[in-house]
Structure formats: C-alpha cells, structure tokens
Design a protein around this motif. Sequence first.
Motif, PDB file in Angstrom:
ATOM      1  N   ALA A  13      68.435 -29.548  33.738  1.00 59.07           N
ATOM      2  CA  ALA A  13      68.769 -30.654  33.607  1.00 59.07           C
ATOM      3  C   ALA A  13      67.668 -31.181  32.317  1.00 59.07           C
ATOM      4  O   ALA A  13      67.990 -32.452  31.588  1.00 59.07           O
ATOM      5  CB  ALA A  13      69.266 -31.934  34.647  1.00 59.07           C
ATOM      6  N   GLU A  14      66.828 -30.729  31.746  1.00 58.72           N
ATOM      7  CA  GLU A  14      65.777 -31.207  31.419  1.00 58.72           C
ATOM      8  C   GLU A  14      65.495 -31.004  29.491  1.00 58.72           C
ATOM      9  O   GLU A  14      65.779 -31.229  29.029  1.00 58.72           O
ATOM     10  CB  GLU A  14      64.360 -31.070  31.649  1.00 58.72           C
ATOM     11  N   LEU A  15      66.151 -29.321  30.279  1.00 60.79           N
ATOM     12  CA  LEU A  15      66.688 -28.918  28.830  1.00 60.79           C
ATOM     13  C   LEU A  15      67.394 -29.408  27.711  1.00 60.79           C
ATOM     14  O   LEU A  15      68.101 -29.523  27.077  1.00 60.79           O
ATOM     15  CB  LEU A  15      66.416 -27.390  29.034  1.00 60.79           C
ATOM     16  N   GLU A  16      68.605 -29.342  28.709  1.00 56.94           N
ATOM     17  CA  GLU A  16      69.360 -30.197  28.485  1.00 56.94           C
ATOM     18  C   GLU A  16      69.869 -31.840  27.648  1.00 56.94           C
ATOM     19  O   GLU A  16      70.161 -31.854  26.813  1.00 56.94           O
ATOM     20  CB  GLU A  16      70.877 -30.411  29.589  1.00 56.94           C
ATOM     21  N   GLU A  17      68.832 -32.049  28.328  1.00 59.22           N
ATOM     22  CA  GLU A  17      68.281 -33.879  27.765  1.00 59.22           C
ATOM     23  C   GLU A  17      68.494 -33.778  27.270  1.00 59.22           C
ATOM     24  O   GLU A  17      68.989 -34.485  25.568  1.00 59.22           O
ATOM     25  CB  GLU A  17      67.585 -34.554  29.058  1.00 59.22           C
ATOM     26  N   LEU A  18      66.468 -32.718  26.930  1.00 58.26           N
ATOM     27  CA  LEU A  18      66.412 -32.781  25.113  1.00 58.26           C
ATOM     28  C   LEU A  18      67.507 -32.348  24.126  1.00 58.26           C
ATOM     29  O   LEU A  18      66.961 -32.632  22.667  1.00 58.26           O
ATOM     30  CB  LEU A  18      65.366 -32.286  25.586  1.00 58.26           C
ATOM     31  N   THR A  19      68.218 -31.296  24.698  1.00 54.55           N
ATOM     32  CA  THR A  19      68.979 -31.146  23.689  1.00 54.55           C
ATOM     33  C   THR A  19      69.789 -32.023  22.959  1.00 54.55           C
ATOM     34  O   THR A  19      70.039 -31.891  21.935  1.00 54.55           O
ATOM     35  CB  THR A  19      69.684 -29.388  23.895  1.00 54.55           C
ATOM     36  N   ASN A  20      70.668 -33.419  24.004  1.00 50.91           N
ATOM     37  CA  ASN A  20      71.030 -33.898  23.914  1.00 50.91           C
ATOM     38  C   ASN A  20      70.298 -35.151  22.629  1.00 50.91           C
ATOM     39  O   ASN A  20      71.445 -35.451  21.812  1.00 50.91           O
ATOM     40  CB  ASN A  20      71.905 -34.294  25.181  1.00 50.91           C
ATOM     41  N   ASN A  21      69.375 -35.401  23.112  1.00 49.81           N
ATOM     42  CA  ASN A  21      69.010 -36.560  22.720  1.00 49.81           C
ATOM     43  C   ASN A  21      67.554 -36.210  20.979  1.00 49.81           C
ATOM     44  O   ASN A  21      67.561 -37.316  20.807  1.00 49.81           O
ATOM     45  CB  ASN A  21      68.066 -37.030  23.239  1.00 49.81           C
ATOM     46  N   ASN A  22      68.171 -34.347  20.613  1.00 46.79           N
ATOM     47  CA  ASN A  22      66.782 -34.766  19.209  1.00 46.79           C
ATOM     48  C   ASN A  22      68.194 -34.312  18.637  1.00 46.79           C
ATOM     49  O   ASN A  22      68.834 -33.713  19.309  1.00 46.79           O
ATOM     50  CB  ASN A  22      66.286 -33.466  20.068  1.00 46.79           C
ATOM     51  N   GLU A  23      67.160 -34.162  17.404  1.00 44.84           N
ATOM     52  CA  GLU A  23      68.053 -33.588  15.927  1.00 44.84           C
ATOM     53  C   GLU A  23      68.604 -32.096  15.630  1.00 44.84           C
ATOM     54  O   GLU A  23      69.420 -31.810  15.836  1.00 44.84           O
ATOM     55  CB  GLU A  23      68.046 -34.447  14.763  1.00 44.84           C
ATOM     56  N   ILE A  24      67.598 -31.760  15.779  1.00 43.54           N
ATOM     57  CA  ILE A  24      66.943 -30.201  16.085  1.00 43.54           C
ATOM     58  C   ILE A  24      66.370 -29.863  16.569  1.00 43.54           C
ATOM     59  O   ILE A  24      65.512 -29.963  17.736  1.00 43.54           O
ATOM     60  CB  ILE A  24      66.115 -30.248  14.731  1.00 43.54           C
ATOM     61  N   ILE A  25      66.676 -28.341  17.325  1.00 44.04           N
ATOM     62  CA  ILE A  25      66.721 -27.785  18.167  1.00 44.04           C
ATOM     63  C   ILE A  25      66.306 -25.919  18.090  1.00 44.04           C
ATOM     64  O   ILE A  25      67.517 -25.754  16.922  1.00 44.04           O
ATOM     65  CB  ILE A  25      67.717 -27.561  19.072  1.00 44.04           C
ATOM     66  N   GLY A  26      65.519 -25.668  18.280  1.00 46.23           N
ATOM     67  CA  GLY A  26      65.519 -24.181  17.854  1.00 46.23           C
ATOM     68  C   GLY A  26      64.744 -23.189  18.721  1.00 46.23           C
ATOM     69  O   GLY A  26      64.411 -23.673  19.745  1.00 46.23           O
ATOM     70  N   ILE A  27      65.033 -22.004  18.333  1.00 47.41           N
ATOM     71  CA  ILE A  27      64.498 -20.814  19.263  1.00 47.41           C
ATOM     72  C   ILE A  27      63.327 -20.315  18.896  1.00 47.41           C
ATOM     73  O   ILE A  27      63.542 -20.054  17.869  1.00 47.41           O
ATOM     74  CB  ILE A  27      65.836 -19.779  20.164  1.00 47.41           C
ATOM     75  N   VAL A  28      62.398 -20.304  19.943  1.00 43.80           N
ATOM     76  CA  VAL A  28      60.767 -19.524  19.465  1.00 43.80           C
ATOM     77  C   VAL A  28      60.603 -18.283  20.377  1.00 43.80           C
ATOM     78  O   VAL A  28      61.069 -18.253  21.337  1.00 43.80           O
ATOM     79  CB  VAL A  28      59.767 -20.638  19.415  1.00 43.80           C
ATOM     80  N   ASN A  29      59.798 -17.197  19.623  1.00 42.41           N
ATOM     81  CA  ASN A  29      59.222 -16.534  20.927  1.00 42.41           C
ATOM     82  C   ASN A  29      57.649 -16.657  20.932  1.00 42.41           C
ATOM     83  O   ASN A  29      57.391 -16.300  19.744  1.00 42.41           O
ATOM     84  CB  ASN A  29      59.724 -14.936  20.147  1.00 42.41           C
ATOM     85  N   LEU A  30      57.542 -16.618  22.319  1.00 39.43           N
ATOM     86  CA  LEU A  30      56.477 -16.724  22.160  1.00 39.43           C
ATOM     87  C   LEU A  30      55.598 -15.850  23.195  1.00 39.43           C
ATOM     88  O   LEU A  30      54.685 -15.536  22.767  1.00 39.43           O
ATOM     89  CB  LEU A  30      56.235 -17.909  23.445  1.00 39.43           C
TER      90      LEU A  30
END
Length: 331
Positions: A13-30
Amino acid sequence: MPHVADWKKEKVAELEELTNNNEIIGIVNLADIPAPQLQTMRRTLGDKAILKMSRKNFIKIALSNSNKDVEGLADYLEGQPAMVFTEMNPFKLFKILEDSKTEAPAKAGAIAPADIVVPAGDTSFPPGPILGELQQAGIPAKIDKGSIVVQEDATVVKEGEPVPKNVADVLTKLEIYPMEVGMDLLAVCEGDTIYTADVLKIDEEETLQTIATAYQNAINLSVNAGIVNSESAPILIQKAATEAMNLAINANILTSETTDKILSKAYAQMLAVASLLSSDALDDELSEKLNSVPAATEAPADNTEEPEEEEVEEEEDEEESAAAGLGALFG
C-alpha cells in the motif's frame, strides 16, 4: 485464499501510494552496495527523491495496482531492486545517481566494466614476494633502484571478462579501484513513457554541441530564406544595409555615406587607367602620384560584392565611358 500478513499489505500500500502521488517513478538496482555508500547516496538525493527498497513481488503488485500506466517497469526488476519516487526530470535523476557513484576495489569474479590497465611506473613497493604476484597477474615488473617498477602499461582484464582472484588482490595492493559502486537506474517512467538507462545516458558536451550547431543552421536558413524572427531580424537588417551600400557604390549613387567611397574608387580607377598610358601622356603631378603608389596599376578592393555575370558587360561599358572623363574630374 491464503492469509496475507498485514505488514505485507502495508508495504504494498505504501509503494502504491507513492507511485500514485509522484510524477516520476524509477527502478534502481542496489546490489553489492555497502551500507555506508548507500547512506551517502541517500543523503545525496536528500529531499529531491524518495528511495524505497522492497521485495520484487511487492513492487510488482504495487505497480499493477497503481492508477498509472507503470506496470511495464516490472520488466526491469534486477538484482536487489528498489523504487525511487521524484518530481525531477528523468535525465537529471540519472545524472545525479551516476555522479554519486564511487570507486571500489575489484572483487574476484566481478565483471570488468572496461579494460583494467595497470600503468607503467614505480609501485613504491620494495623488493619482495609482491614481485612474483605482479608477474603472475600478467604485469611486467622488475626491480629498479631498490623498488619494484612496472615496465609498461599492462591490460590485466579485458572489458566484460571476470576478474581473477590473484588479479583482484594485486589491484587492491596497487590501490587501483576499477569498479564503481552506486545505484544503477534501470528504468524510469514519466507519463506513459518508459526510459531505459541507455536512453538516459547522454554525452552532455556532444549534446550541447549538437544543439549549438542546429541553432546556427536554423539562423542561416532563416537569413538565407528571408524569414524574419527575433533572432534573424538584426542579421537581415545588417545584410540589407551592406547590400544597399554595395549597390549604391557600384551604381555611383551619391549620398552622404557613399560619396567618400565613390570618390576613393574613382581615384583608384583613374590611377589604374593612367598607369596604362605612356609617360609622355602624363603631366608631372600625375606621374608623381603614380610613382608614390607602387601598386597603382591595380585598383584596390572596394569591399563591394562581385557583380553578377549578366551585369559584367554592362558595367565594363560604363567604366569605359567613365574613364574618358576621369582626366577632367581629377585634372
């Protein structure tokens, strides 16, 4: 239906909310980032971006449940994935993450990102067992003046090849750190467009030069086509003024701006004609003028444009008739 732990639902739910509320969403490898470097990178991002590490399946569920078209990012979950949320331009985000990377020693089995070269020179190591280690790693080394010296540049690992353990050990001793530690931005979604790392990685100098060249070409096109805009107007006005001046001088149109230039041109033409005459036909004053101007046999350039071919014959006739009156003009 199997029971799903509440903490898992909360993470998704936290990830989903952040995805909906931000313009740019990225995937990084740590993957393989030590904790101290990771903390440094978090501080580099500051309040410009939010970084959230999570399990791959949590990220996939959050992406699929989002009200945005971001599900395609699930194809780029590699290594130890994390999501980054920001309002920054994707290219700026990529540059910040690239600039935050730090040098790191090579580990055995790691893939070389580029050719690993040991440069020639003094290693500062005294004679000892390390000489054999260097030679076994394919580095041409010898003892010279009490220290171990690498005789010439040596490529110990080619790009894309794994680093052997003995080479990794030697590189660390030589304080050569060929690897980079940092967040690898794998993909970024902006609107309905996904940018991958190969698209985001640009050569800034080359890009700026390309833009500058395009700008200059556009200005040239505007001027040559007579297209008036804020950039071309000053150049067009200057070009028109120059062409008007050249036309007035070539046509012998007397104005406050052309009179001196026309008289200078006529004077030069008079000297050129006089130089073709025999000395008996010249008076003393004209002879003195010719002698004082060694190059008088050729009329100096008057900074006017070359006449068009169809105008040459007409202007030659005009000059012939004008030459007949030069004696009276300057006598």
